[in-house]
Write a protein that holds these residues in place. Structure first.
Motif, mmCIF file in Angstrom:
data_model
loop_
_atom_site.group_PDB
_atom_site.id
_atom_site.type_symbol
_atom_site.label_atom_id
_atom_site.label_comp_id
_atom_site.label_asym_id
_atom_site.label_seq_id
_atom_site.Cartn_x
_atom_site.Cartn_y
_atom_site.Cartn_z
ATOM 1 N N LEU A 41 36.661 46.443 32.068
ATOM 2 C CA LEU A 41 35.880 45.557 32.923
ATOM 3 C C LEU A 41 36.510 44.170 32.992
ATOM 4 N N LEU A 42 36.877 43.619 31.840
ATOM 5 C CA LEU A 42 37.481 42.297 31.808
ATOM 6 C C LEU A 42 38.870 42.291 32.442
ATOM 7 N N LYS A 43 39.587 43.395 32.290
ATOM 8 C CA LYS A 43 40.909 43.497 32.913
ATOM 9 C C LYS A 43 40.794 43.483 34.434
ATOM 10 N N LYS A 44 39.804 44.197 34.964
ATOM 11 C CA LYS A 44 39.581 44.201 36.412
ATOM 12 C C LYS A 44 39.197 42.805 36.907
ATOM 13 N N GLN A 45 38.362 42.102 36.126
ATOM 14 C CA GLN A 45 37.980 40.741 36.503
ATOM 15 C C GLN A 45 39.197 39.815 36.541
ATOM 16 N N GLN A 46 40.094 40.000 35.571
ATOM 17 C CA GLN A 46 41.276 39.155 35.532
ATOM 18 C C GLN A 46 42.214 39.446 36.699
ATOM 19 N N LEU A 47 42.376 40.726 37.029
ATOM 20 C CA LEU A 47 43.219 41.103 38.170
ATOM 21 C C LEU A 47 42.646 40.559 39.475
ATOM 22 N N LEU A 48 41.318 40.645 39.598
ATOM 23 C CA LEU A 48 40.663 40.125 40.795
ATOM 24 C C LEU A 48 40.841 38.616 40.893
ATOM 25 N N LYS A 49 40.759 37.946 39.756
ATOM 26 C CA LYS A 49 40.935 36.493 39.725
ATOM 27 C C LYS A 49 42.350 36.118 40.170
ATOM 28 N N ARG A 50 43.338 36.851 39.685
ATOM 29 C CA ARG A 50 44.732 36.570 40.061
ATOM 30 C C ARG A 50 44.972 36.847 41.546
ATOM 31 N N LYS A 51 44.328 37.909 42.022
ATOM 32 C CA LYS A 51 44.473 38.261 43.438
ATOM 33 C C LYS A 51 43.881 37.168 44.327
ATOM 34 N N ASN A 52 42.703 36.679 43.936
ATOM 35 C CA ASN A 52 42.060 35.607 44.711
ATOM 36 C C ASN A 52 42.870 34.324 44.666
ATOM 37 N N THR A 53 43.467 34.063 43.505
ATOM 38 C CA THR A 53 44.298 32.868 43.348
ATOM 39 C C THR A 53 45.518 32.950 44.250
ATOM 40 N N SER A 54 46.123 34.159 44.311
ATOM 41 C CA SER A 54 47.313 34.352 45.160
ATOM 42 C C SER A 54 46.965 34.207 46.626
ATOM 43 N N SER A 55 45.808 34.737 47.019
ATOM 44 C CA SER A 55 45.380 34.659 48.415
ATOM 45 C C SER A 55 45.139 33.215 48.810
ATOM 46 N N THR A 56 44.562 32.444 47.901
ATOM 47 C CA THR A 56 44.291 31.023 48.180
ATOM 48 C C THR A 56 45.594 30.246 48.321
#
Length: 410
Positions: free
Chosen positions: A393-408
């Motif tokens: 669960l935490l790994k998915k949250q971290q991947l999502l966070k990195r993805k959002n950061t890259s998109s921004t």
């Protein structure tokens, strides 16, 4: 001065571990002396653990008002007096009465010293602190085994442990001024060890919600529940399993259980060093796998010597799990809520200690203590499942966070 106080804290944790393993190894003899059912040990254990839960929940306010040194002194005095009460107990009713201060004292010491070391000393001391708990939990059965085998007297074992506790009370009394001095002079930050670059980082959104609403907190609490369920069940019913199923003498069974606690002790001592090289997450997973393998050895119909190997393996496996999960809390869920979440986790940990061993005792009284290894396998598997689900669960949250950061960024 700081080193001397740390030695005192380690001694206090030895004393905290001393009584934790006594009831389980002495019970085969105590049960016969008092003429009570097998499951009575579970009810006694529940009484002790219930007092521990109450004092742990109240420890925050008590510690803030009176200070860690004073609380540790009074709580150690309570446990020493309770153990002396076990020695004099004329009936099982008196054991239940003495179990109340024993639990209340242990919970306050546990919560207070964990918080004090986490605040004023470097993080690797957390593993070593719990290693010294294992020293006490290992020495306790050895002392009790000597009296069971030599005099067939469990009460004298409690008398000796009580004497050791009273000696610590005297030491604590004369070192009370050091606690406040250390608290005022300490500038050491929490969790100074370098962060693992590949480790899991909590979701920043966690700062904006209540602790129990943070994703993963409930899974962490379940992991603590089953961890302490395994640790306490092994200690309470291991000796009865070895005596009634593997047909070992009570004194030898007590020594084998002490080797289980030795596994926890040695494992935590080693963990204190390797935390510099291996992440908490990896150590937790490795420990759970080793514990599961050891529990499987107990479950399989092998000769008794394999049970000894199983006890040691479970102890070694459990060694890194508890201190590493405690240390991982701020990283998983953020420092803002870590103190509150730590309290929730400890409450669930003591709940596991309170209800799981008596539950096994009740089932065993209706069937056979032979279900002991099956329950240990199930408890370890549940702990592993909840822990790995939390990691994913935490790994998915971290991947999502990195993805959002890259998109921004784009």
């Amino acid at each position: 001065m700081a080193t001397f106080l740390l030695v005192i804290i380690y001694l206090a944790f030895i004393s905290l571990g001393l009584p934790d393993s006594l009831l389980g190894v002495a019970w085969p003899v105590m049960q016969s002396d008092f003429g009570v059912p097998l499951e009575t040990a579970g009810l006694l254990f529940m009484t002790i653990a219930g007092g521990t839960i109450i004092s742990s929940l109240a420890s925050g306010k008590v510690l803030k008002r009176f200070g860690t040194g004073n609380v540790t002194f009074v709580s150690s005095l309570m446990t020493a007096g309770a153990l002396l009460g076990f020695y004099f107990a004329p009936s099982v009713i008196w054991l239940f009465i003495c179990a109340i201060p024993l639990g209340l004292g242990a919970g306050a010491v546990d919560a207070g010293l964990n918080d004090y070391v986490a605040t004023h000393y470097k993080a690797h001391h957390m593993s070593w602190l719990h290693c010294f708990w294992g020293v006490g939990a290992t020495i306790g059965p050895i002392i009790m085994a000597q009296f069971i085998s030599g005099q067939n007297s469990w009460s004298n074992g409690y008398l000796i442990i009580s004497g050791i506790q009273f000696a610590l009370v005297v030491i604590l009394f004369f070192t009370l001024p050091l606690w406040n001095r250390r608290a005022k002079n300490s500038n050491i930050a929490i969790n100074e060890e370098p962060e693992d670059p590949k480790g899991i980082v909590y979701n920043e959104d966690a700062e904006n919600v209540k602790p129990l609403q943070i994703k993963g907190v409930k899974l962490a609490m379940i992991s603590f529940l089953f961890y302490c369920g395994v640790e306490a069940t092994m200690g309470l019913w291991g000796s009865s399993f070895l005596v009634n199923v593997k047909e070992l003498p009570a004194s030898l069974a007590a020594k084998w259980v002490s080797l289980y606690y030795s596994g926890i002790t040695i494992g935590r001592f080693i963990t204190g060093f390797i935390t510099f090289k291996i992440s908490n997450r990896t150590l937790i997973r490795m420990g759970q796998i080793i514990a599961f393998a050891g529990a499987t050895l107990l479950f399989l119909p092998f000769p008794p010597i394999f049970s000894l190997v199983g006890f040691i393996m479970v102890g070694l496996g459990l060694a890194p799990i508890f201190p590493c999960m405690l240390h991982e809390t701020p990283k998983r869920f953020g420092k803002k809520h870590s103190q509150t979440i730590m309290g929730y986790q400890m409450a669930f940990a003591y709940t596991g200690s309170t209800f799981m061993p008596p539950l096994l005792g009740f089932i065993a009284s209706q069937s056979t203590i032979g279900i002991f290894p099956f329950c240990i396998v199930v408890f370890v598997a549940a702990m592993l499942l909840s822990s790995e689900t939390l990691n994913n669960l935490l790994k998915k949250q971290q991947l999502l966070k990195r993805k959002n950061t890259s998109s921004t960024a784009f």
